[in-house]
Design a protein around this motif. Structure first.
Motif, PDB file in Angstrom:
ATOM      1  N   VAL A   1      57.726 112.743  55.707  1.00  0.00           N
ATOM      2  CA  VAL A   1      56.549 112.683  56.583  1.00  0.00           C
ATOM      3  C   VAL A   1      55.673 113.910  56.389  1.00  0.00           C
ATOM      4  CG1 VAL A   1      55.796 112.692  59.001  1.00  0.00           C
ATOM      5  CG2 VAL A   1      57.662 111.193  58.274  1.00  0.00           C
TER       6      VAL A   1
ATOM      7  N   ARG B   1      57.798 113.403  67.856  1.00  0.00           N
ATOM      8  CA  ARG B   1      57.605 114.079  69.136  1.00  0.00           C
ATOM      9  C   ARG B   1      58.884 114.058  69.972  1.00  0.00           C
ATOM     10  NH1 ARG B   1      52.529 111.378  68.845  1.00  0.00           N
ATOM     11  NH2 ARG B   1      53.298 109.708  70.183  1.00  0.00           N
TER      12      ARG B   1
ATOM     13  N   GLU C   1      52.332 105.449  63.177  1.00  0.00           N
ATOM     14  CA  GLU C   1      52.333 105.906  64.559  1.00  0.00           C
ATOM     15  C   GLU C   1      53.755 105.994  65.105  1.00  0.00           C
ATOM     16  OE1 GLU C   1      51.061 107.451  67.982  1.00  0.00           O
ATOM     17  OE2 GLU C   1      49.871 107.097  66.163  1.00  0.00           O
TER      18      GLU C   1
ATOM     19  N   ASP D   1      56.308 106.885  63.347  1.00  0.00           N
ATOM     20  CA  ASP D   1      56.865 108.140  62.839  1.00  0.00           C
ATOM     21  C   ASP D   1      56.460 109.309  63.729  1.00  0.00           C
ATOM     22  OD1 ASP D   1      58.072 106.875  60.676  1.00  0.00           O
ATOM     23  OD2 ASP D   1      56.257 107.018  59.448  1.00  0.00           O
ATOM     24  N   ARG D   2      55.164 109.375  64.138  1.00  0.00           N
ATOM     25  CA  ARG D   2      54.697 110.479  64.984  1.00  0.00           C
ATOM     26  C   ARG D   2      55.372 110.433  66.361  1.00  0.00           C
ATOM     27  NH1 ARG D   2      50.005 108.609  62.357  1.00  0.00           N
ATOM     28  NH2 ARG D   2      49.094 110.155  60.902  1.00  0.00           N
ATOM     29  N   ARG D   3      55.540 109.218  66.905  1.00  0.00           N
ATOM     30  CA  ARG D   3      56.189 109.094  68.207  1.00  0.00           C
ATOM     31  C   ARG D   3      57.649 109.569  68.132  1.00  0.00           C
ATOM     32  NH1 ARG D   3      56.137 103.988  68.674  1.00  0.00           N
ATOM     33  NH2 ARG D   3      53.936 103.888  69.257  1.00  0.00           N
TER      34      ARG D   3
ATOM     35  N   LEU E   1      51.513 117.693  63.142  1.00  0.00           N
ATOM     36  CA  LEU E   1      51.363 116.332  62.626  1.00  0.00           C
ATOM     37  C   LEU E   1      51.729 115.298  63.684  1.00  0.00           C
ATOM     38  CD1 LEU E   1      50.773 114.485  60.200  1.00  0.00           C
ATOM     39  CD2 LEU E   1      53.164 114.752  59.522  1.00  0.00           C
ATOM     40  N   ALA E   2      52.717 115.624  64.514  1.00  0.00           N
ATOM     41  CA  ALA E   2      53.162 114.674  65.538  1.00  0.00           C
ATOM     42  C   ALA E   2      52.240 114.637  66.734  1.00  0.00           C
ATOM     43  CB  ALA E   2      54.584 115.027  65.991  1.00  0.00           C
TER      44      ALA E   2
ATOM     45  N   PRO F   1      51.623 112.906  54.817  1.00  0.00           N
ATOM     46  CA  PRO F   1      51.070 112.661  56.172  1.00  0.00           C
ATOM     47  C   PRO F   1      50.152 111.459  56.217  1.00  0.00           C
ATOM     48  CG  PRO F   1      50.009 114.552  55.152  1.00  0.00           C
ATOM     49  CD  PRO F   1      51.140 114.172  54.242  1.00  0.00           C
TER      50      PRO F   1
ATOM     51  N   ALA G   1      52.249 108.322  56.962  1.00  0.00           N
ATOM     52  CA  ALA G   1      53.036 108.298  58.196  1.00  0.00           C
ATOM     53  C   ALA G   1      52.443 107.313  59.189  1.00  0.00           C
ATOM     54  CB  ALA G   1      53.099 109.701  58.801  1.00  0.00           C
TER      55      ALA G   1
END
Length: 746
Positions: free
Chosen positions: A703, A719, A712, A714-716, A744-745, A707, A710
Motif C-alpha cells: 500500500v 486506520r 478505500e 485498504d485505508r479503512r 495515506l490512511a 498508493p 490502494a
C-alpha cells in the motif's frame, strides 16, 4: 406295609430297593401268575404305585423278600446291562461322589491317563459290589462271590465285564490283561476295598514303572539339545533336527552332556522314534514355542474375557490405525496409494464414534479422529490404544502441553503383541474396513484374485500416466464420502456381540445395533455431552513450550511478536498453533491462562511464514528424494562395466532407449531436488494486478509503494490497525514509514 406310593411322573420300578412281579418272575424264570401266587401265599409285603394312566401296581421291598428270591434278583441284576438296569445312576454317582470327597481341599491328582483308567475301572467294580449288597441286603462277601461267579461264567453284564481287564492292567495295557485270561478274585477285591477306604480312590491306581536311571540321563541331555534345534521359526522337521544334531555332536553339546552326568563317550544319540515319542508328551504350547512368534502363540494360550457390564457410553474409547486394503488417488499428486484409516470405537456400545483418514498414521491424523469423536459423541474417560508412535508422543502425552492433559482424558496402553486386548476395534477392521475395501475394484487383500488385481493395477497406472482414462481409482473426496457412508451403515447394523431385542416391525428377535445400545445406555446411565466446535478447535490445537525474548517467541523457524510478551521475558510459555496456518499463534502461560495472540513478525530463513504442515511435507519430500538417489546408484551399479573371468574386460553399453530413460529420470530428480532446496516465494503477478499477501506487513508495504492502487477498504483497515501500538512497532522494526502510512490512511 400297604402304604400308597404317589409317583405320577416317575418311570415304573425306578426305585432300586423295590421290585415288581415281572422282575421277580424273570429272576426266578417262572410265569408272572406263578410269582404272584407265591407272593400271595407267602404274604410278601408290598406297596402300591399309581401309574400315569391311573392304574396301580405292586412294588415289593427287596430286603423283605425270601433269600432265594433275593439271590435270583441279584444274579439277574448282574446279568442286566446298565442301559436297562434300574439303578444305573447309582454306580456313576457313587464314583463321582467318592472322587469328589477324595479330592476335596486337595490339588487334582497327578495321574497319567492309563493310571486313571485302571483306578476308575476298579472303582466301578467296587461300587457294583456295594450296590447289589445294599439292594438285596447281603453282606459284602456274598455280593463279591456273586460278582466273581457272574464274571467267570461270562454271564456278567457287558459294561461290568469290560471293567475286569482294565482293572487288572497294572501297566496300563488292558489288552494284555484280557488276552492273559486274568479275572477277578476275592483277594483282589478285598484288597481294593481296603486300599480305597484307608488311602482314598487315587491309591487304587497302579504305580508307574520306575524309569531306568541311565535312560533318564540319556533323555535329559538330548531332549534339551533336540528342542534347541526344533524350536526355530524355520520349523525344521524331526529328521532335519537330528541331522543338525549329528553334525554338532558332541562338541556343541558338552555342557548338556555334563549336566546329565555323562561323558561324550557314554552319551547316546537319539533315534527318530525316540524324538517323536518325546514330542508327543509335550503340550501344543511347548511344541509351538520358538516355531511361532509371541503374537501367534497368544492364540493358543488361555485368555480372560472382558465384560462391559459395568461400563457406560463414553467410558472407554479404543482407537487403532488400519492400512486400507484398496488403492485410492493421493490427495496431493493423484497417484495410487493405500491410505491409513484411524478408527475410534466406544467399547460399551461398539459404536464407531470417530474416524479419520490420512497418508500415514501420524499425530495429526490421530488428533483429527479424536476431535471427530469428541465433537460428535463427547469426550471419553479412558483413551485405550496400542504402543504406536501416532498414539504415543510428546504432542499427546506431555503433562503440560499434551493433548490428553488439556482435554482431561486418561490414556491406557495395551501390552505389546496383545491385540486381543483391543479386540473390539480389531474386529471392526474386519467387519467395517476390509468389508468396505472389497467393494472397490482396487482391492488388494490376500483373497483378491491375482489376475483381476493385476488388471486393475495396469488400468490405474495407465490413468495416472495419461495413457487412457479410468474410473477405477477413487478420488480423495469421493473416498472420504464412501468411508462416512460405511461408518453410518456399520453403526446401524445389528452386532452379534450386543444384546437381543424384539424388532417392532417384524416381531422377531434380533441383536441390537451400536446406535441403539448407545441410546439405551445414554437413557439408563447417561452419556457424555459433545464438545462445542469452537471449544474443541481451541483444545485440539497442538502446543509447544517455548521461551520468550523481548516480546518475541519463536516456533518452527518463525518469529511471533506481541507487546504483552514483554512481561514474560526469558520465561517459558505454551504456544498453540494451527498446523495449516502459520500467520499467528496463541500464547498461554504455563498455568494455562491466555496471554495473547501473537502475529508473524519475520523469518530469517523464509520470506513467508512456514507452517508445520509445510515443514513435514518438505522433510517427507527430501526423504523420498534420498531414497530415489540410492535407487539410482543401485541401477547404475547393476548396469556398469562387467568383467568376465579369463577374458579381456568388456564394457556393456546401455542401449539408446535405456540412456534416454535414465537421463529423463535423472532430470526429473534434479528438478524435484531444486524445487525442495529453493525458498518459497510469492507467485509472480502481472503489471497492474493486485497481488495476494501472506501477512499484514507485506500488505502495508505494498500500500505504501502503490498508493494509487490502494482501495478505500485498504485505508479503512489501515486506520483501524494503526491504532494498535504493537502493529506500529512491528512496522517500524520492518523499516516502514509509519507516518507516511498514517497520512495515506487519513
Amino acid at each position: 406295609m400297604n402304604a400308597m406310593i404317589e409317583r405320577p411322573e416317575t418311570a415304573p420300578a425306578a426305585d432300586p430297593n423295590h421290585a415288581t412281579i415281572k422282575q421277580i418272575a424273570e429272576a426266578l424264570a417262572i410265569p408272572e401268575r406263578t410269582a404272584r401266587d407265591r407272593a400271595l401265599k407267602g404274604s410278601w409285603p408290598f406297596g402300591e404305585e399309581v401309574l400315569p394312566t391311573g392304574a396301580k401296581r405292586r412294588l415289593y421291598p427287596i430286603r423283605d423278600l425270601p433269600e432265594n428270591v433275593r439271590d435270583a434278583l441279584m444274579e439277574l441284576d448282574l446279568r442286566t446291562d446298565t442301559t436297562r438296569r434300574h439303578a444305573r445312576g447309582v454306580t456313576t454317582t457313587e464314583i463321582a461322589r467318592r472322587l469328589a470327597l477324595a479330592e476335596q481341599g486337595k490339588l487334582p491328582s497327578q495321574l497319567e491317563g492309563w493310571q486313571r483308567e485302571v483306578r476308575d475301572a476298579r472303582l466301578v467294580l467296587l461300587a457294583e459290589v456295594e450296590r447289589i449288597a445294599n439292594r438285596c441286603d447281603f453282606k459284602r462277601g456274598r455280593a463279591i462271590d456273586a460278582l466273581i461267579e457272574a464274571v467267570a461264567s461270562g454271564e456278567a453284564a457287558p459294561d461290568i465285564a469290560r471293567q475286569v481287564p482294565a482293572a487288572n492292567a497294572r501297566d496300563g495295557s488292558a489288552g494284555k490283561a484280557a488276552k492273559g485270561g486274568r479275572t477277578l478274585s476275592r483277594t483282589s477285591l478285598y484288597r481294593w476295598f481296603k486300599v480305597r477306604d484307608e488311602h482314598g480312590p487315587d491309591a487304587l491306581a497302579p504305580k508307574a514303572p520306575a524309569e531306568d536311571p541311565m535312560a533318564k540321563k540319556q533323555r535329559t541331555w538330548w531332549c534339551r539339545a533336540f528342542m534347541y534345534e526344533y524350536s526355530k521359526p524355520q520349523k525344521w522337521s524331526i529328521s532335519m533336527c537330528l541331522e543338525q544334531m549329528a553334525a554338532k555332536f558332541p562338541h556343541e553339546y558338552l555342557k548338556d552332556i555334563a549336566d546329565a552326568k555323562l561323558t561324550p563317550e557314554t552319551a547316546v544319540f537319539p533315534s527318530y522314534d525316540q524324538a517323536k515319542r518325546y514330542l508327543n508328551t509335550l503340550s501344543p504350547q511347548q511344541l509351538a514355542k520358538g516355531r511361532i512368534g509371541p503374537r501367534e502363540l497368544k492364540q493358543m494360550r488361555a485368555y480372560v474375557a472382558r465384560s462391559v457390564a459395568n461400563l457406560w457410553p463414553g467410558a472407554v474409547y479404543c482407537a487403532d490405525g488400519h492400512t486400507f486394503d484398496a488403492e485410492v488417488a493421493h490427495p496431493q499428486h493423484g497417484q495410487p496409494f493405500r491410505p491409513e484409516v484411524t478408527t475410534v470405537i466406544d467399547v460399551y456400545s461398539r459404536k464407531v464414534v470417530g474416524w479419520s483418514a490420512g497418508v500415514v498414521e501420524k499425530t495429526a491424523t490421530v488428533a483429527d479422529s479424536m476431535l471427530h469423536a469428541f465433537t460428535t459423541c463427547g469426550p471419553c474417560d479412558i483413551w485405550y490404544v496400542d504402543l504406536g508412535k501416532g498414539f504415543n508422543n510428546q504432542a499427546m502425552d506431555d503433562e503440560v502441553t499434551g493433548l490428553l492433559a488439556r482435554v482431561g482424558v486418561l490414556k491406557e496402553n495395551s501390552l505389546p503383541y496383545n491385540s486381543q486386548a483391543r479386540g473390539v476395534v480389531e474386529r471392526a477392521h474386519q467387519s467395517l474396513w476390509i468389508r468396505a475395501a472389497k467393494e472397490l475394484p482396487t482391492y488388494l487383500g490376500a483373497d483378491m484374485d491375482p489376475e483381476a488385481a493385476h488388471q486393475a493395477h495396469m488400468v490405474t497406472r495407465g490413468k495416472v500416466k495419461g495413457i487412457h482414462p479410468s474410473t477405477l481409482l477413487p478420488d480423495w473426496r469421493g473416498f472420504l464420502e464412501f468411508l462416512s457412508a460405511k461408518v453410518d451403515a456399520y453403526n446401524n447394523r445389528p452386532h452379534s456381540s450386543l444384546p437381543k431385542i424384539t424388532d417392532l416391525e417384524t416381531g422377531k428377535r434380533r441383536h441390537m445395533t451400536p446406535n441403539e445400545v448407545w441410546a439405551q445406555g445414554a437413557q439408563d446411565v447417561g452419556a457424555p455431552e459433545p464438545m462445542e466446535e469452537t471449544e474443541a478447535l481451541a483444545a485440539f490445537r497442538p502446543q509447544e513450550r517455548r521461551k520468550t525474548a523481548r516480546g518475541v517467541v519463536s516456533l518452527w523457524s518463525n518469529s511471533y511478536f506481541h507487546l504483552a510478551l514483554e512481561a514474560y521475558h526469558d520465561d517459558y510459555v505454551r504456544v498453540s498453533y494451527d498446523v495449516h496456518d502459520a500467520r499467528r499463534v496463541w500464547v498461554y502461560a504455563m498455568d494455562g491462562s491466555f496471554i495473547c495472540r501473537a502475529e508473524f513478525e519475520g523469518n530469517k530463513r523464509d520470506f513467508f511464514p512456514v507452517s508445520k504442515a509445510d515443514v513435514d511435507q518438505r522433510r517427507r519430500t527430501e526423504g523420498r528424494l534420498r531414497r530415489h538417489e540410492r535407487k539410482r546408484e543401485e541401477i547404475l551399479a547393476e548396469a556398469g562395466p562387467l568383467v568376465i573371468d579369463h577374458q579381456p574386460a568388456q564394457t556393456i553399453e546401455l542401449s539408446a532407449a535405456e540412456q534416454l530413460a535414465a537421463e529423463a529420470e535423472f532430470a526429473r530428480i534434479e528438478r524435484a531436488s531444486q524445487e525442495v532446496q529453493q525458498p518459497i516465494h510469492a507467485a509472480p503477478v502481472q503489471a497492474g494486478e493486485r497481488p495476494k499477501f501472506g501477512d499484514d506487513v507485506s500488505w502495508a508495504e505494498w500500500v505504501l509503494e502503490h498508493p494509487d492502487q490502494a482501495l478505500e477498504e485498504d485505508r479503512r483497515e489501515l486506520r483501524r490497525k494503526l491504532r494498535d501500538s504493537s502493529f506500529r512497532m512491528l512496522l517500524e522494526m520492518q523499516g516502514l514509514d509509519v507516518g507516511a502510512l498514517s497520512a495515506l490512511a487519513a
